[in-house]
Design an enzyme around this catalytic site. Structure first.
Site, PDB file in Angstrom:
ATOM      1  N   ASP A  33       0.784  -1.172   0.136  1.00 18.01           N
ATOM      2  CA  ASP A  33      -0.137   0.117  -0.058  1.00 18.01           C
ATOM      3  C   ASP A  33       0.943   1.251  -0.022  1.00 18.01           C
ATOM      4  O   ASP A  33       1.970   1.216   0.562  1.00 18.01           O
ATOM      5  CB  ASP A  33      -0.972  -0.048   1.516  1.00 18.01           C
ATOM      6  N   ARG A  38      -0.868   2.843   7.370  1.00 20.89           N
ATOM      7  CA  ARG A  38      -1.589   1.541   7.231  1.00 20.89           C
ATOM      8  C   ARG A  38      -0.849   0.333   7.210  1.00 20.89           C
ATOM      9  O   ARG A  38      -1.218  -0.947   8.009  1.00 20.89           O
ATOM     10  CB  ARG A  38      -2.538   1.714   5.849  1.00 20.89           C
ATOM     11  N   ALA A 221     -26.632  -4.286  -6.170  1.00 22.35           N
ATOM     12  CA  ALA A 221     -28.031  -3.591  -6.550  1.00 22.35           C
ATOM     13  C   ALA A 221     -29.316  -4.324  -5.929  1.00 22.35           C
ATOM     14  O   ALA A 221     -29.991  -3.788  -5.406  1.00 22.35           O
ATOM     15  CB  ALA A 221     -28.058  -3.397  -7.836  1.00 22.35           C
ATOM     16  N   CYS A 272     -20.253   0.348  -0.013  1.00 20.63           N
ATOM     17  CA  CYS A 272     -20.400  -0.202  -1.637  1.00 20.63           C
ATOM     18  C   CYS A 272     -21.659   0.052  -2.008  1.00 20.63           C
ATOM     19  O   CYS A 272     -22.093   0.480  -3.517  1.00 20.63           O
ATOM     20  CB  CYS A 272     -20.269  -1.856  -1.187  1.00 20.63           C
ATOM     21  N   GLN A 274     -24.175   2.230  -2.084  1.00 28.01           N
ATOM     22  CA  GLN A 274     -24.532   3.490  -2.660  1.00 28.01           C
ATOM     23  C   GLN A 274     -23.726   3.863  -3.822  1.00 28.01           C
ATOM     24  O   GLN A 274     -23.983   4.064  -5.124  1.00 28.01           O
ATOM     25  CB  GLN A 274     -24.740   4.814  -1.672  1.00 28.01           C
ATOM     26  N   LYS A 275     -22.418   3.776  -3.946  1.00 21.93           N
ATOM     27  CA  LYS A 275     -21.483   3.816  -4.561  1.00 21.93           C
ATOM     28  C   LYS A 275     -21.590   3.120  -5.853  1.00 21.93           C
ATOM     29  O   LYS A 275     -21.671   3.341  -7.130  1.00 21.93           O
ATOM     30  CB  LYS A 275     -20.018   3.744  -4.365  1.00 21.93           C
ATOM     31  N   ARG A 342     -17.854   4.390   6.694  1.00 22.38           N
ATOM     32  CA  ARG A 342     -18.142   4.941   5.285  1.00 22.38           C
ATOM     33  C   ARG A 342     -19.824   4.956   4.749  1.00 22.38           C
ATOM     34  O   ARG A 342     -20.334   3.721   5.010  1.00 22.38           O
ATOM     35  CB  ARG A 342     -17.185   4.268   4.467  1.00 22.38           C
TER      36      ARG A 342
HETATM   37  P1  NAD Z   1      -9.962   0.829   1.329  1.00 26.49           P
HETATM   38  O1  NAD Z   1     -10.150   2.237   1.178  1.00 26.49           O
HETATM   39  O2  NAD Z   1     -10.019   0.218   2.512  1.00 26.49           O
HETATM   40  O3  NAD Z   1      -8.378   0.330   0.876  1.00 26.49           O
HETATM   41  C1  NAD Z   1      -7.919   0.710  -0.389  1.00 26.49           C
HETATM   42  C2  NAD Z   1      -6.395   0.834  -0.239  1.00 26.49           C
HETATM   43  O4  NAD Z   1      -5.751   1.156  -1.414  1.00 26.49           O
HETATM   44  C3  NAD Z   1      -6.100   2.160   0.522  1.00 26.49           C
HETATM   45  O5  NAD Z   1      -5.381   1.717   2.002  1.00 26.49           O
HETATM   46  C4  NAD Z   1      -5.265   3.092  -0.232  1.00 26.49           C
HETATM   47  O6  NAD Z   1      -4.019   3.327   0.469  1.00 26.49           O
HETATM   48  C5  NAD Z   1      -4.745   1.729  -1.260  1.00 26.49           C
HETATM   49  N1  NAD Z   1      -4.287   2.603  -2.497  1.00 26.49           N
HETATM   50  C6  NAD Z   1      -4.998   3.482  -3.247  1.00 26.49           C
HETATM   51  N2  NAD Z   1      -4.228   3.556  -4.474  1.00 26.49           N
HETATM   52  C7  NAD Z   1      -3.107   2.926  -4.403  1.00 26.49           C
HETATM   53  C8  NAD Z   1      -2.029   2.666  -5.172  1.00 26.49           C
HETATM   54  N3  NAD Z   1      -1.966   3.240  -6.270  1.00 26.49           N
HETATM   55  N4  NAD Z   1      -0.868   1.894  -4.680  1.00 26.49           N
HETATM   56  C9  NAD Z   1      -0.961   1.155  -3.648  1.00 26.49           C
HETATM   57  N5  NAD Z   1      -1.935   1.365  -2.839  1.00 26.49           N
HETATM   58  C10 NAD Z   1      -3.028   2.077  -3.129  1.00 26.49           C
HETATM   59  O7  NAD Z   1     -11.058   0.108   0.307  1.00 26.49           O
HETATM   60  P2  NAD Z   1     -11.832  -1.246   0.480  1.00 26.49           P
HETATM   61  O8  NAD Z   1     -12.956  -1.105   1.315  1.00 26.49           O
HETATM   62  O9  NAD Z   1     -10.902  -2.507   0.596  1.00 26.49           O
HETATM   63  O10 NAD Z   1     -12.292  -1.312  -1.027  1.00 26.49           O
HETATM   64  C11 NAD Z   1     -11.572  -1.720  -2.234  1.00 26.49           C
HETATM   65  C12 NAD Z   1     -12.257  -2.284  -3.269  1.00 26.49           C
HETATM   66  O11 NAD Z   1     -13.085  -3.266  -2.986  1.00 26.49           O
HETATM   67  C13 NAD Z   1     -13.200  -1.118  -3.811  1.00 26.49           C
HETATM   68  O12 NAD Z   1     -13.381  -1.323  -5.100  1.00 26.49           O
HETATM   69  C14 NAD Z   1     -14.411  -1.346  -3.082  1.00 26.49           C
HETATM   70  O13 NAD Z   1     -15.575  -1.184  -4.004  1.00 26.49           O
HETATM   71  C15 NAD Z   1     -14.502  -3.120  -3.252  1.00 26.49           C
HETATM   72  N6  NAD Z   1     -15.371  -3.687  -2.101  1.00 26.49           N
HETATM   73  C16 NAD Z   1     -15.327  -3.639  -1.060  1.00 26.49           C
HETATM   74  C17 NAD Z   1     -16.019  -4.223   0.131  1.00 26.49           C
HETATM   75  C18 NAD Z   1     -15.928  -3.661   1.314  1.00 26.49           C
HETATM   76  O14 NAD Z   1     -16.691  -4.512   2.331  1.00 26.49           O
HETATM   77  N7  NAD Z   1     -15.333  -2.684   1.954  1.00 26.49           N
HETATM   78  C19 NAD Z   1     -16.226  -5.415  -0.388  1.00 26.49           C
HETATM   79  C20 NAD Z   1     -16.297  -5.946  -1.819  1.00 26.49           C
HETATM   80  C21 NAD Z   1     -15.696  -5.167  -2.696  1.00 26.49           C
HETATM   81  C1  UDX Z   2     -22.047  -5.386   1.326  1.00 25.39           C
HETATM   82  C2  UDX Z   2     -22.424  -6.590   0.481  1.00 25.39           C
HETATM   83  O1  UDX Z   2     -23.284  -7.316   1.306  1.00 25.39           O
HETATM   84  C3  UDX Z   2     -21.023  -7.410   0.044  1.00 25.39           C
HETATM   85  O2  UDX Z   2     -21.810  -8.697  -0.405  1.00 25.39           O
HETATM   86  C4  UDX Z   2     -20.266  -6.698  -0.564  1.00 25.39           C
HETATM   87  O3  UDX Z   2     -19.144  -7.554  -1.079  1.00 25.39           O
HETATM   88  C5  UDX Z   2     -20.089  -5.477   0.187  1.00 25.39           C
HETATM   89  O4  UDX Z   2     -21.299  -4.627   0.385  1.00 25.39           O
HETATM   90  P1  UDX Z   2     -21.544  -4.579   3.590  1.00 25.39           P
HETATM   91  O5  UDX Z   2     -21.743  -3.271   3.142  1.00 25.39           O
HETATM   92  O6  UDX Z   2     -20.268  -4.910   4.222  1.00 25.39           O
HETATM   93  O7  UDX Z   2     -21.497  -5.626   2.410  1.00 25.39           O
HETATM   94  O8  UDX Z   2     -22.404  -5.091   4.741  1.00 25.39           O
HETATM   95  P2  UDX Z   2     -24.103  -5.533   4.495  1.00 25.39           P
HETATM   96  O9  UDX Z   2     -24.084  -6.677   5.591  1.00 25.39           O
HETATM   97  O10 UDX Z   2     -24.518  -5.841   3.014  1.00 25.39           O
HETATM   98  O11 UDX Z   2     -24.965  -4.471   5.037  1.00 25.39           O
HETATM   99  C6  UDX Z   2     -25.275  -3.047   4.556  1.00 25.39           C
HETATM  100  C7  UDX Z   2     -25.940  -2.032   4.960  1.00 25.39           C
HETATM  101  O12 UDX Z   2     -27.278  -2.614   5.070  1.00 25.39           O
HETATM  102  C8  UDX Z   2     -25.617  -2.196   6.431  1.00 25.39           C
HETATM  103  O13 UDX Z   2     -25.919  -0.523   6.888  1.00 25.39           O
HETATM  104  C9  UDX Z   2     -26.567  -2.777   7.207  1.00 25.39           C
HETATM  105  O14 UDX Z   2     -27.058  -2.353   8.444  1.00 25.39           O
HETATM  106  C10 UDX Z   2     -27.734  -2.577   6.144  1.00 25.39           C
HETATM  107  N1  UDX Z   2     -28.749  -3.788   6.324  1.00 25.39           N
HETATM  108  C11 UDX Z   2     -28.582  -4.900   5.866  1.00 25.39           C
HETATM  109  C12 UDX Z   2     -30.248  -3.089   6.548  1.00 25.39           C
HETATM  110  O15 UDX Z   2     -30.621  -2.121   6.801  1.00 25.39           O
HETATM  111  N2  UDX Z   2     -31.116  -4.322   6.529  1.00 25.39           N
HETATM  112  C13 UDX Z   2     -30.697  -5.660   6.336  1.00 25.39           C
HETATM  113  O16 UDX Z   2     -31.648  -6.541   6.469  1.00 25.39           O
HETATM  114  C14 UDX Z   2     -29.321  -6.040   6.130  1.00 25.39           C
END
Ligand code: NAD
Ligand code: UDX
Length: 480
Positions: A33, A38, A221, A272, A274-275, A342
């Site tokens: 990273d 971190r 979605a 995740c 909304q984005k 977030r």
């Molecule tokens: P995060 O912000 O926690 O981590 C991303 C990391 O990437 C950061 O630490 C940042 O410093 C690093 N980074 C950015 N640019 C870089 C570069 N050029 N070189 C090295 N490091 C770099 O994000 P996250 O929650 O782990 O999500 C990552 C991806 O996974 C997103 O696309 C997200 O949509 C997807 N995703 C997230 C979740 C989740 O639950 N958070 C679940 C499924 C998918």
């Molecule tokens: C979600 C997806 O579930 C996961 O598969 C994907 O990889 C990332 O996005 P996450 O956002 O970590 O995971 O948590 P999730 O358990 O899905 O909850 C999302 C939001 O929905 C939370 O704010 C949760 O409280 C809310 N939620 C969930 C409800 O309001 N009602 C429900 O029945 C379930």
């Protein structure tokens, strides 16, 4: 020995790679990273994210076949498989601002891979990206062709925060999309062999690249749509005297619908949903499908409606003003068992209450004051640009205090808003809380976790999402 390098040590990169290292002792995994703090935290006893079970996994493999480093270029150059798990936030400016995915971080990672590589590589999209991103990545990687062969795979992650380790140990499916060429199929097999060390073969799905990329957006979605559907019903339940828990149960027992993800709430949050829906909407618009775009947009609109409906209910119940009143906020994280804030619904609810001049006392077992102040003063969509790249907010809100105890938060409060379903909130001594609050004492349960009848017996006026209203609330109807 197969060498894996993962760019991005965040909520996805860290836990996913830790589990791969645990389950595949013959694979060397390095997570890199650009954020030195971190990486330092990943190498310490205080990991940068709170996730049940994660500490044990990291402790077992760190220093054995799991490493965390800021030497991004060295480890990318040495790897056979490079996962890219950087953040892909919503664009804040320019074309598609407020909707399209910002691929800046992804693009800079891809350019760096192209610059430093000296051997063939499989490059895996772990981040959630728009459909057809692999095509753009391929162009970047092969632009300065040095005769290196890259295979791009899409391997979206489906873990949910709070249950990441459980989800990674036992995923519903692992999805791998690749080119339909012999080289593409060979790359899919190489990645499937890694997951095959612990995931049953029938749960490893192979598709083409575009299906894998789109399936991730579609799955999020669909999940968010279920919550918006049940939340829309919760408003109708309150208007009619139906009980949303009974309706959810009755609906969910239909095996075609299923019981999961039907809990009404103050609104969904997290990095995740909304984005990714905004991203989907933008892709639909770019492909000339406004009707499809509008359909998915509604999922977000209902979520925003649910949050403002909650705020309106709080304000209208308390004589139409919360100005100068102390409101206790229990829970700030977007769901229990994570410290992640977030897009948490707590941000919009707190901002709504502050808009009516309330004084807030906030308690969350995993979120600290700096984070809360930052969240409440930050502009929308800035949150997913890594915090280490953002300056600290110069001002902190004086009307907001953050405390480390639910009893402290609720002392002398006029009302309590429960915004995260932390288990510890269920076991609070509500008689004690009631005794120390201003009267009438209100509880607004945004997660339906407390026993409303018991609290009414104590003397509280209780609002539970989607449940029959007590007389007080009926007499003070909220303006939606
Ligand atoms: P995060 O912000 O926690 O981590 C991303 C990391 O990437 C950061 O630490 C940042 O410093 C690093 N980074 C950015 N640019 C870089 C570069 N050029 N070189 C090295 N490091 C770099 O994000 P996250 O929650 O782990 O999500 C990552 C991806 O996974 C997103 O696309 C997200 O949509 C997807 N995703 C997230 C979740 C989740 O639950 N958070 C679940 C499924 C998918
Ligand atoms: C979600 C997806 O579930 C996961 O598969 C994907 O990889 C990332 O996005 P996450 O956002 O970590 O995971 O948590 P999730 O358990 O899905 O909850 C999302 C939001 O929905 C939370 O704010 C949760 O409280 C809310 N939620 C969930 C409800 O309001 N009602 C429900 O029945 C379930």
């Amino acid at each position: 020995m197969v060498k894996i390098c993962c760019i991005g040590a965040g909520y996805v990169g860290g836990p996913t790679m830790a589990v791969i290292a645990l389950k595949c002792p013959s694979v060397e995994v390095v997570v890199v990273d650009i954020s030195a703090p971190r990486i330092a935290a990943w190498n310490s006893d205080h990991l940068p994210i709170y996730e049940p079970g994660l500490d044990d996994v990291v402790k077992e493999c760190r220093g054995r076949n799991l490493f965390f480093s800021t030497d991004v270029e060295k480890h990318v150059a040495e790897a056979d498989i490079v996962f890219v798990s950087v953040n892909t936030p919503t664009k804040t400016r320019g074309l598609g601002a407020g909707k399209a995915a910002d691929l800046t971080y992804w693009e800079s990672a891809a350019r760096m891979i192209a610059d430093v590589s000296k051997s063939d590589k499989i490059v895996v999209e772990k981040s959630t990206v728009p459909v057809k991103t692999a095509e753009a990545i391929e162009k970047i990687l092969t632009h300065n062709s040095k005769g290196i062969n890259y295979q791009i795979l899409s391997n979206p992650e489906f873990l949910a925060e709070g249950t990441a380790i459980k989800d990674l140990f036992n995923p519903d499916r692992v999805l791998i999309g690749g080119r339909e060429t012999p080289e593409g199929q060979k790359a899919i097999q190489a990645l499937a062999d890694v997951y095959g060390q612990w995931v049953p073969k029938e749960r490893i799905l192979a598709t083409n690249l575009w299906s894998a990329e789109l399936s991730k957006l579609a799955a999020n979605a669909f999940l968010a749509q279920r919550i918006s559907s049940v939340n829309a019903m919760s408003a109708l339940c309150e208007a009619t005297g139906a009980d949303v828990s009974q309706v959810s149960y009755a609906v969910g027992t239909d095996t075609r619908i299923g019981p999961k993800f039907l809990n009404a709430s103050v609104g969904y949050g997290g990095s995740c949903f909304q984005k990714d829906i905004l991203n989907l909407v933008y892709i639909c618009e770019c492909n000339g499908l406004p009707e499809v775009a509008n359909y998915w947009k509604q999922v977000i609109q209902i979520n925003d409606y649910q949050k403002s409906r909650f705020v309106n209910r709080v304000v209208s119940s308390m004589f139409n003003t919360v100005s100068g009143k102390k409101i206790a906020v229990l829970g700030f994280a977007f769901k229990k068992d994570t410290g992640d804030t977030r897009e948490t619904p707590a941000i919009d609810v707190c901002k709504g209450l502050l808009g009516d001049n309330a004084r807030l006392s906030i308690y969350d077992p995993q979120v600290n004051e700096d984070q809360i102040q930052r969240d409440l003063t930050m502009k929308k969509f800035d949150w997913d640009h890594p915090t280490h790249l953002q300056p600290m907010s110069p001002t902190s809100l004086k009307q907001v205090s953050v405390v480390w105890d639910a009893y402290e938060a609720t002392k002398d409060a006029h009302g309590v808003c429960i915004l995260t379903e932390w288990d510890e909130f269920k076991g609070l001594d509500f008689q004690k809380i009631y005794d120390n609050m201003q009267k009438p004492a209100f509880i607004f349960d945004g997660r339906n976790i407390v026993n409303a009848e018991k609290l009414r017996e104590i003397g509280f006026i209780v609002y539970s999402i989607g449940k029959p209203l007590d007389k007080w609330l009926k007499d003070m109807p909220a303006v939606a």
